[in-house]
Design a protein around this motif. Structure first.
Motif, PDB file in Angstrom:
ATOM      1  N   LEU A  74      49.422  71.672  47.942  1.00 59.70           N
ATOM      2  CA  LEU A  74      50.427  72.122  48.899  1.00 59.70           C
ATOM      3  C   LEU A  74      50.467  71.261  50.157  1.00 59.70           C
ATOM      4  O   LEU A  74      51.430  70.555  50.401  1.00 59.70           O
ATOM      5  N   LEU A  75      49.417  71.310  50.961  1.00 60.57           N
ATOM      6  CA  LEU A  75      49.418  70.576  52.233  1.00 60.57           C
ATOM      7  C   LEU A  75      48.534  69.337  52.206  1.00 60.57           C
ATOM      8  O   LEU A  75      48.414  68.643  53.205  1.00 60.57           O
ATOM      9  N   LYS A  76      47.905  69.085  51.073  1.00 64.01           N
ATOM     10  CA  LYS A  76      47.126  67.867  50.806  1.00 64.01           C
ATOM     11  C   LYS A  76      45.790  67.762  51.537  1.00 64.01           C
ATOM     12  O   LYS A  76      45.201  66.689  51.577  1.00 64.01           O
ATOM     13  N   GLN A  77      45.256  68.847  52.117  1.00 58.54           N
ATOM     14  CA  GLN A  77      43.914  68.772  52.691  1.00 58.54           C
ATOM     15  C   GLN A  77      42.927  68.518  51.554  1.00 58.54           C
ATOM     16  O   GLN A  77      43.090  69.025  50.449  1.00 58.54           O
ATOM     17  N   ARG A  78      41.892  67.740  51.843  1.00 60.92           N
ATOM     18  CA  ARG A  78      40.902  67.348  50.839  1.00 60.92           C
ATOM     19  C   ARG A  78      39.610  68.142  51.037  1.00 60.92           C
ATOM     20  O   ARG A  78      39.136  68.281  52.156  1.00 60.92           O
ATOM     21  N   PHE A  79      39.054  68.629  49.923  1.00 64.37           N
ATOM     22  CA  PHE A  79      37.818  69.412  49.951  1.00 64.37           C
ATOM     23  C   PHE A  79      36.771  68.714  49.090  1.00 64.37           C
ATOM     24  O   PHE A  79      37.014  68.418  47.918  1.00 64.37           O
TER      25      PHE A  79
END
Length: 147
Positions: free
Chosen positions: A99-104
């Motif tokens: 969705l918002l492309k944050q990386r974990f």
């Protein structure tokens, strides 16, 4: 953040051998079989439901290592991390939210784009035998430690 023991498989498998190996995730003090290793396409994820109702995202990277994190994207509240894109940064495997492309980070759950945010990480192991069967009880290979 609570310390979590992460066990990551490192054995490379072929489609023929992966079919007889199940992926298990540590949950509620025991191990829950979630899928066959052959169900995991390298570079892609699958969603799984733990016995207590929690949703997780299970991944197999292109090197054959397996990971499990909570499936809920903490930025949107949507259960979509299993549909994210796998990548690596600084030698660390991550999933990018679709969705918002944050990386974990798949080993620690830490958001690489916002240090104040993380997702739960679950210990993973592989064992011979199909999910839901007793199998031979033989683990393929594991590594990792306290996180």
């Amino acid at each position: 953040m609570t310390a979590v023991t992460t066990e990551v498989t490192t054995e490379t498998t072929t489609p023929e051998t992966a079919a007889g190996v199940r992926v298990e995730v540590r949950a509620d003090g025991g191990w829950a079989a979630v899928c066959r290793l052959s169900d995991l396409v390298p570079g892609r994820g699958v969603a799984a439901l733990l016995p207590d109702g929690r949703q997780i995202a299970v991944f197999r990277d292109r090197a054959g290592r397996t990971y499990a994190v909570g499936n809920r994207d903490p930025f949107t509240g949507a259960y979509v991390l299993s549909r994210g894109l796998l990548g690596s940064a600084g030698g660390r495997a991550f999933v990018a939210s679709p969705l918002l492309k944050q990386r974990f980070d798949l080993a620690t759950g830490r958001c690489l784009d916002d240090d104040a945010v993380s997702v739960p990480v679950y210990a993973v192991r592989t064992r011979r035998g199909a999910p839901g069967t007793a199998g031979s009880g033989r683990r393929t290979e594991q590594s990792g430690g306290e996180r």
